[in-house]
Motif scaffolding. Sequence first.
Motif, PDB file in Angstrom:
ATOM      1  N   ILE A 407      59.444  53.688 -19.819  1.00 54.86           N
ATOM      2  CA  ILE A 407      60.433  52.415 -20.352  1.00 54.86           C
ATOM      3  C   ILE A 407      59.422  51.171 -20.549  1.00 54.86           C
ATOM      4  O   ILE A 407      58.795  50.895 -19.394  1.00 54.86           O
ATOM      5  CB  ILE A 407      61.365  52.547 -19.084  1.00 54.86           C
ATOM      6  CG1 ILE A 407      62.314  53.407 -19.111  1.00 54.86           C
ATOM      7  CG2 ILE A 407      62.343  51.215 -19.554  1.00 54.86           C
ATOM      8  CD1 ILE A 407      62.245  54.173 -17.847  1.00 54.86           C
ATOM      9  N   GLN A 412      62.898  42.655 -17.598  1.00 56.93           N
ATOM     10  CA  GLN A 412      64.478  42.906 -17.600  1.00 56.93           C
ATOM     11  C   GLN A 412      64.731  43.214 -15.929  1.00 56.93           C
ATOM     12  O   GLN A 412      64.143  43.757 -15.529  1.00 56.93           O
ATOM     13  CB  GLN A 412      65.173  44.250 -18.503  1.00 56.93           C
ATOM     14  CG  GLN A 412      64.905  43.464 -19.802  1.00 56.93           C
ATOM     15  CD  GLN A 412      63.815  43.939 -20.742  1.00 56.93           C
ATOM     16  OE1 GLN A 412      62.824  43.790 -20.133  1.00 56.93           O
ATOM     17  NE2 GLN A 412      63.917  44.231 -21.983  1.00 56.93           N
TER      18      GLN A 412
ATOM     19  N   TYR B 363      58.554  52.677 -15.251  1.00 54.83           N
ATOM     20  CA  TYR B 363      58.805  51.306 -16.027  1.00 54.83           C
ATOM     21  C   TYR B 363      57.545  50.417 -16.053  1.00 54.83           C
ATOM     22  O   TYR B 363      56.779  50.493 -15.235  1.00 54.83           O
ATOM     23  CB  TYR B 363      59.758  50.626 -15.090  1.00 54.83           C
ATOM     24  CG  TYR B 363      61.196  51.079 -15.113  1.00 54.83           C
ATOM     25  CD1 TYR B 363      62.193  50.730 -15.888  1.00 54.83           C
ATOM     26  CD2 TYR B 363      61.668  52.183 -14.177  1.00 54.83           C
ATOM     27  CE1 TYR B 363      63.645  51.194 -15.956  1.00 54.83           C
ATOM     28  CE2 TYR B 363      62.856  52.773 -14.388  1.00 54.83           C
ATOM     29  CZ  TYR B 363      63.827  52.149 -15.154  1.00 54.83           C
ATOM     30  OH  TYR B 363      65.033  52.830 -15.148  1.00 54.83           O
ATOM     31  N   ILE B 364      57.420  49.787 -16.982  1.00 53.26           N
ATOM     32  CA  ILE B 364      56.647  48.620 -17.165  1.00 53.26           C
ATOM     33  C   ILE B 364      57.304  47.396 -17.490  1.00 53.26           C
ATOM     34  O   ILE B 364      58.404  47.218 -18.218  1.00 53.26           O
ATOM     35  CB  ILE B 364      55.777  48.788 -18.401  1.00 53.26           C
ATOM     36  CG1 ILE B 364      54.998  50.007 -18.576  1.00 53.26           C
ATOM     37  CG2 ILE B 364      54.758  47.364 -18.425  1.00 53.26           C
ATOM     38  CD1 ILE B 364      54.076  50.160 -19.814  1.00 53.26           C
ATOM     39  N   ASN B 365      57.343  46.605 -16.387  1.00 54.86           N
ATOM     40  CA  ASN B 365      58.102  45.174 -16.370  1.00 54.86           C
ATOM     41  C   ASN B 365      59.561  45.254 -16.594  1.00 54.86           C
ATOM     42  O   ASN B 365      59.955  44.512 -17.341  1.00 54.86           O
ATOM     43  CB  ASN B 365      57.475  44.400 -17.638  1.00 54.86           C
ATOM     44  CG  ASN B 365      56.072  43.903 -17.369  1.00 54.86           C
ATOM     45  OD1 ASN B 365      55.599  43.800 -16.202  1.00 54.86           O
ATOM     46  ND2 ASN B 365      55.132  43.844 -18.660  1.00 54.86           N
ATOM     47  N   ALA B 366      60.181  46.009 -15.763  1.00 54.98           N
ATOM     48  CA  ALA B 366      61.604  45.914 -15.645  1.00 54.98           C
ATOM     49  C   ALA B 366      61.873  46.447 -14.392  1.00 54.98           C
ATOM     50  O   ALA B 366      61.248  47.284 -13.453  1.00 54.98           O
ATOM     51  CB  ALA B 366      62.373  46.920 -16.698  1.00 54.98           C
TER      52      ALA B 366
END
Lengths: 414, 414
Positions: A407, A412, B363-366
Amino acid sequence: MSDLITMGKAAKKSATFLAQADTLLKNNALKQMSAALIAHDATIIKANEQDLNAAKNNGVTEVMLDRLKLDKNRIQAMAQGLLDVAELPDPIGHVSEMWKTDANLTIGKQQVPLGVIGIIYESRPNVTADAAALCFKSGNAVILRGGKEAIHSNSAIVLILQTAIEQAGFPKDAIQLITDTSRETARQLMQLNRYLDVLIPRGGATLIQTVLEHATVPIIETGTGNCHVYIDGSADLKMATDIIVNAKCSRPSVCNSAETLLIHRNVANTFLPVIEEALAPYQVELRADSSALAIFKTAVEATEEDWETEFLDFILAVKVVDSIDEAIKHINQYSTKHSESIVTSNYFNGQQFHREVDSAAVYINASTRFTDGFEFGFGAEIGISTQKLHARGPMGLNELTSSKYIIFGEGQIR
Amino acid sequence: MSDLITMGKAAKKSATFLAQADTLLKNNALKQMSAALIAHDATIIKANEQDLNAAKNNGVTEVMLDRLKLDKNRIQAMAQGLLDVAELPDPIGHVSEMWKTDANLTIGKQQVPLGVIGIIYESRPNVTADAAALCFKSGNAVILRGGKEAIHSNSAIVLILQTAIEQAGFPKDAIQLITDTSRETARQLMQLNRYLDVLIPRGGATLIQTVLEHATVPIIETGTGNCHVYIDGSADLKMATDIIVNAKCSRPSVCNSAETLLIHRNVANTFLPVIEEALAPYQVELRADSSALAIFKTAVEATEEDWETEFLDFILAVKVVDSIDEAIKHINQYSTKHSESIVTSNYFNGQQFHREVDSAAVYINASTRFTDGFEFGFGAEIGISTQKLHARGPMGLNELTSSKYIIFGEGQIR
């Protein structure tokens, strides 16, 4: 148990390495494995002779001896098999779908290895190289547990493969063999939950049943095939005869051969005598219901047990049905959900058969013998799943993978 | 046991019917189920009061009582959930691939239902309608086994749903509830191999563990989430703070909330005080390794056990790492392979995290809180698989299906 735990830990560690390995590096290792088998064929043949001698002393059948035997040609075939696997596309890393969500996250579904695969199998030592290659190519570490009859052959093969992959830059524990062939150790393997991601049994009904009963690790049930051919009232006589002869006689010992013939009453009188004659050269024993019994020249009466038996032999159960509905009902009741075929010229009956028969492979106008990873075009086969979870039907490299979601966000939160 | 076998037989029979049912007919039934829940909300609320009274007498916590409670609004939400499932595309019948083989056979891979699904779950009675709807839409019969605390509510809901589907032309046994909530019966369900195609446990770690230990039927392990957020040396301070606060505090009782924060040593001194302040309003207990302990104002020392614990509470384990490699190694060792996130501005570190972290959602940055069938866009969720076989991550309708190969021949033999 401590030995298995040590093997399990080593396998997990190798799996982490393998999961990240470049395709070219893996293919190169497979080529080195192939070359090593040929370079050391004398060693393998010598080890195989030990197994053959032990088997002879134990009075095993000629058929079993033939399954066990390795010679230059068979080792050549094994080596070629490894090259073929090297040529197949690498499933690992493939992203099958990618989409944006309402929160503007980009999500990709990526193929990854399963991790550590256990394979438990019987006498044929060529399975050793074959299974090792498929697991290796799909990025999985493998723990092999072959039959005790082939222990020397298997040990020799695995040692050669381990040396080859080590030279190619891989941890040798990516391919391991359990050399203690006791039943106790096999049971421990079936419960090695912490280290095994899946256990695949390859072999006869007894082996599969034992694994089903004792395994606490996830398993993929393979192989048992009580397959049916249904000859519809609208079938072409020649096509029906060709298909049933092929499905029964081309190789009766394998799981995709037919065990029961169902035939519509409208054509039974015309077709059954022709079919009996076509099967005669193979000396097929016919076990018939009362209607078919009245038509055949030579047959015995079928028992209830015959409908549910995978004969794996020149024996065919035969039943006359009044309708396609009766045929489908019989199949869904007795089959092992492997492969079934209808011979028909009627479009709607073909559609109905496809829709209502609950088996892994459902054929219109073809022999059940095609249920096979190579025939399906997968280029390889680790087995044929008869369960519905994870994989159903012939399993190639794709079926030895799992997935993960990758992802991409930009901060977010929810 | 005899009761369960009767239920299993009835479920199998209903599954055959359901597998063939038209999409429109299924959607119509779902709408009738929805309307029936609203029409009979008084009956449900009355049954629910029995459960609530019993729970109060047993002295259960306020949180548990709230989970158990149904009112007009919650029944309205359940009913809306059924309408939402009716709107989702029907996965059954979809042919994902179709190709020609060397023998000129045309082979299609078609989605079919799994058959009979068992769902074993805990206190919240809304799961009953929710799980029933998802299994129904995907053409599966379902056997539900909810917690004993909700038995009156669940019985009322299932009776209403059964009546609705029967009026819509379906066999009522497509949705069944086990009303005997003894542990013995639950164990029997876990071993109902002949009738269950898969068993899905939904609930806490204890339930999952019990099912893992006792089930002989295929299961899909769900839910346990020891999730990690790793703040990289190149992370943006505000983004990192927002994500960790969201991942820990927005709903700590669910499986996709974060339990451990890993942070790169280079930013620990600057970031940890800001993060401590941001978490303070939620009274998050910090359990820190020695490096983090030296930075935080108020924290306790983390034990080895803390790294492997799913707190499901306002507790966060914190560890300072020297590199992304150390962070990934920690995650792959301790996580339950559910969801992990990196906060980074470095392209290559993001790539490495995606590649090397072995979890269902990476996840990257969430925030890890996005691991959810609705957030992923599946429109529904039966659970989140933490195993690698069959399904991994959020499971929607697609994950409740299997496949079969439909093969079109013109007389081919092998």
